[in-house]
Scaffold this active site. Structure first.
Site, PDB file in Angstrom:
ATOM      1  CG  HIS A 122      -2.032   0.999   1.160  1.00 47.30           C
ATOM      2  ND1 HIS A 122      -1.882   2.314   1.526  1.00 47.30           N
ATOM      3  CD2 HIS A 122      -3.322   0.860   0.755  1.00 47.30           C
ATOM      4  CE1 HIS A 122      -3.039   2.948   1.354  1.00 47.30           C
ATOM      5  NE2 HIS A 122      -3.918   2.099   0.884  1.00 47.30           N
TER       6      HIS A 122
ATOM      7  CG  ASP B 279      -7.664  -1.951  -2.868  1.00 47.22           C
ATOM      8  OD1 ASP B 279      -8.798  -1.453  -2.788  1.00 47.22           O
ATOM      9  OD2 ASP B 279      -6.627  -1.287  -2.727  1.00 47.22           O
TER      10      ASP B 279
END
Length: 432
Positions: free
Chosen positions: A308, A366
């Site tokens: 991330h 995600d």
């Protein structure tokens, strides 16, 4: 206590300049450089705003190194486990958790504003049936100001409150209608007897042919996904909403701008990329070869849904959605489905492979949310639209905070100009 200062010195003989150092409740100190240009005639250069605070905010705090995400001071782990989405929405918008009476009133207002103007439905027929849902969402949400222009006075607190309720209440309806339009099925009017999440799933998957029966496990999964995506500090789409808001634009236009920004594959489209990656791998037996290409700097393969931009440790949202993901697969008996077996096999490899562990490339929110959406029967093109539905709460709170902040001015980033210096115009007849 003496004011903390930072001293900027120059190697060209320019006198040193002192700047105040501001301290927040948590997180790094911030050097206040607002007077830099006035004092030195110079700007700072910070592409991507990696080291620049664009505002003061007391809504969401992230510590990427420690894997911390807090809404109004409450850890996401506690909020996602014990709250409903509307309870979290109240917290984000008002700064405090509601008591039973406050939550009841809040839910009642949202519930009774879920219908949209009947003429708004005609907007959908102007789009092609195969239009991307985010294109439809941008247009329809932007058009809300034409229907609800009685609440777009941004300087009136009551008008801002009414617009906030309308957006939170109508986004599930608009999002579900967007899905129905692409499938050719009739729009489903909201039902006030259902909860916020059950109502959304009913409008998405219900038909006039038969009674829709909510599944508690699936409803809770969707509720958690909405909570985890409700706000995420000053990301690209939130910054877009704030930038648009700084011009005095109405709230519907600002949220539409945020939706457009979220549409980017590097932002809200990441969970779509996860499903595309799994489709390319195709089978668990192909994972070793795929992982080898990922490790090869010349292999051009990317492990989507891992790591991330902000979290340099484990994404705290991923820990929550991982459990939810497995619950959904269990409830729908999809543990043996080829796609989901592939996803779980890839998760196992990434969590155990020293290459990924060393680089802290853990599965992020995600990765799991894309799998949950797929299990729920939501098409890939709708993933980002649901993300927008959830993030609307955070956008509204951030927009409200901007409007109320006396320090805020119209957004106007500076630039380091590298083009041609002044040149004299040459008439066409004299050009070589």
């Amino acid at each position: 206590m003496a004011e903390k200062l930072a001293t900027l010195s120059f190697s060209d003989g320019t006198p040193s300049i002192d700047f105040p150092v501001l301290t927040g409740s948590v997180g790094p100190d911030v050097i206040d450089v607002r007077a830099l240009y006035a004092k030195t005639g110079k700007f700072t250069y910070d592409p991507g705003f990696m080291s620049t605070a664009s505002c003061r905010s007391n809504i969401t705090y992230i510590d990427g190194d420690q894997g911390i995400l807090q809404y109004r001071g409450y850890p996401i782990e506690q909020i996602a486990e014990d709250c409903s989405f509307l309870e979290v929405a109240y917290l984000i918008m008002n700064g405090e958790l509601p008591n039973q009476k406050q939550l009841g009133e809040f839910v009642d207002i949202v519930t009774h504003h879920t219908m949209v103007h009947e003429q708004l439905m005609r907007f959908y027929s102007g789009f092609r049936r195969d239009a991307h849902p985010m294109a439809v969402l941008c247009g329809v949400v932007g058009a809300l100001s034409a229907f609800y222009h009685d609440s777009i006075n941004i300087h009136d607190a009551r008008s801002r409150e009414i617009s906030a309720f309308r957006l939170i209440a109508k986004l599930p309806t608009i999002t579900a209608m967007t899905y129905k339009y692409t499938t050719g099925q009739p729009f489903m009017y909201p039902k006030n007897a259902l909860s916020y999440v059950d109502n959304f799933l009913y409008m998405m998957f219900g038909t006039p042919c038969e009674e829709y029966k909510p599944n508690p496990t699936l409803s809770r999964a969707m509720d958690r996904i909405l909570i985890l995506h409700a706000d995420h500090e000053q990301n690209a789409s939130t910054s877009t909403v704030r930038l648009a808001g700084s011009t005095g634009a109405n709230p519907f236009a600002c949220i539409s701008a945020g939706i457009a920004s979220l549409w980017g594959p590097a932002h809200g489209g990441a969970n779509e990329a996860v499903l595309k990656m799994l489709a390319e791998i195709e089978d668990a037996k192909n994972i070793p070869a795929f992982i080898k290409r990922v490790k090869d700097k010349d292999g051009h393969a990317m492990l989507m849904g891992f790591g991330h931009r902000v979290y340099k440790n484990y994404d705290p949202r991923a820990k929550i959605i991982q459990k939810t993901c497995h619950e959904v697969l269990e409830e729908l008996d999809l543990k043996d489905d080829k796609l989901f077996k592939l996803a779980m096999a890839l998760e196992k490899v990434a969590l155990e492979d020293e290459y990924f562990v060393k680089r802290k490339l853990y599965p992020n929110v995600d990765f799991y949310s894309g799998i949950v959406y797929k299990a729920l029967g939501i098409p890939v093109a709708m993933f980002t639209a649901i993300f927008a539905l959830a993030r609307t709460v955070g956008w509204i709170a951030q927009w409200n905070e901007l409007i109320s902040d006396p320090d805020q001015k119209i957004g106007r980033p500076r630039q380091l100009f590298t083009g041609a210096a002044r040149r004299e115009f040459v008439p066409m007849a004299k050009r070589k």
